[in-house]
Write a protein that holds these residues in place. Sequence first.
Motif, short mmCIF file in Angstrom:
data_model
loop_
_atom_site.label_atom_id
_atom_site.label_comp_id
_atom_site.label_asym_id
_atom_site.label_seq_id
_atom_site.Cartn_x
_atom_site.Cartn_y
_atom_site.Cartn_z
N ARG A 1 0.83 -1.21 0.00
CA ARG A 1 0.00 0.00 0.00
C ARG A 1 0.86 1.26 0.00
O ARG A 1 0.56 2.24 -0.68
N GLN B 1 2.19 1.78 -3.44
CA GLN B 1 1.19 2.27 -4.38
C GLN B 1 0.82 3.73 -4.10
O GLN B 1 0.57 4.50 -5.02
N ASP B 2 0.78 4.11 -2.83
CA ASP B 2 0.41 5.48 -2.48
C ASP B 2 1.56 6.46 -2.65
O ASP B 2 1.33 7.66 -2.77
N ALA C 1 1.75 8.34 -6.16
CA ALA C 1 0.59 9.22 -6.37
C ALA C 1 0.78 10.57 -5.72
O ALA C 1 0.29 11.59 -6.19
N GLY C 2 1.52 10.60 -4.61
CA GLY C 2 1.71 11.88 -3.92
C GLY C 2 2.96 12.62 -4.35
O GLY C 2 3.12 13.79 -4.02
#
Length: 205
Positions: free
Chosen positions: A172, A175-176, A179-180
Amino acid sequence: MESQEPVAGQEPTGGQEPAGGQQAVGGQQPMGAGQPVDAQQAPLSQDRFTRWVYERPFWGGLWLTLGGAWILVTMKASLKVVMHVGMQGVAGYLLPTLMILAGLLILFSPGQRLFYSIVGVLCSMGTWLTSNLGGFMVGLLLGVVGSILTFGWLPDQDPRVSRRDRRRSAQRAAQDGPAGDPGQPGSDAGTAQAGMATGTPQAAQ
């Protein structure tokens, strides 16, 4: 015939409301209406035992107590493999009793757990000579393992996380993470443009 007029202050009998439409006396509401339900009371009562278990070396004290009880049970076995020490083999019953006492003290008074664990392991090893080879090895092993668990227990430990949960959390985070990240260069570029407009250029990191 003259029509009868209603007396002042009285309503005609035909205008009475049915019993079902009566309002509550004194502003009281019917039972069960508007009463808040404490939804957290049940979970707290269920978690009380769990908190009690995690605040002390529960499994170490339990195993030590079970080991002493098992040795006392084997003292009444038909097979007698015991070396009597003292008057009428008092040590054969004394050491398992001390094991049970140490285990209970670990459960209900965990502040002195280190001392109780040392007493427990010494009594467990002593039952090899006094109490049917330590309850035929079963009680001896239970007492030793329980004492070791108690000695190595530390308060305020974080709950253990399985490898599967750690792997999921790592996935997780991976994956996160991307994106940021794209938002950061944009903010740096905006800062550089603002600096150029004011006449003080800034290097974008």
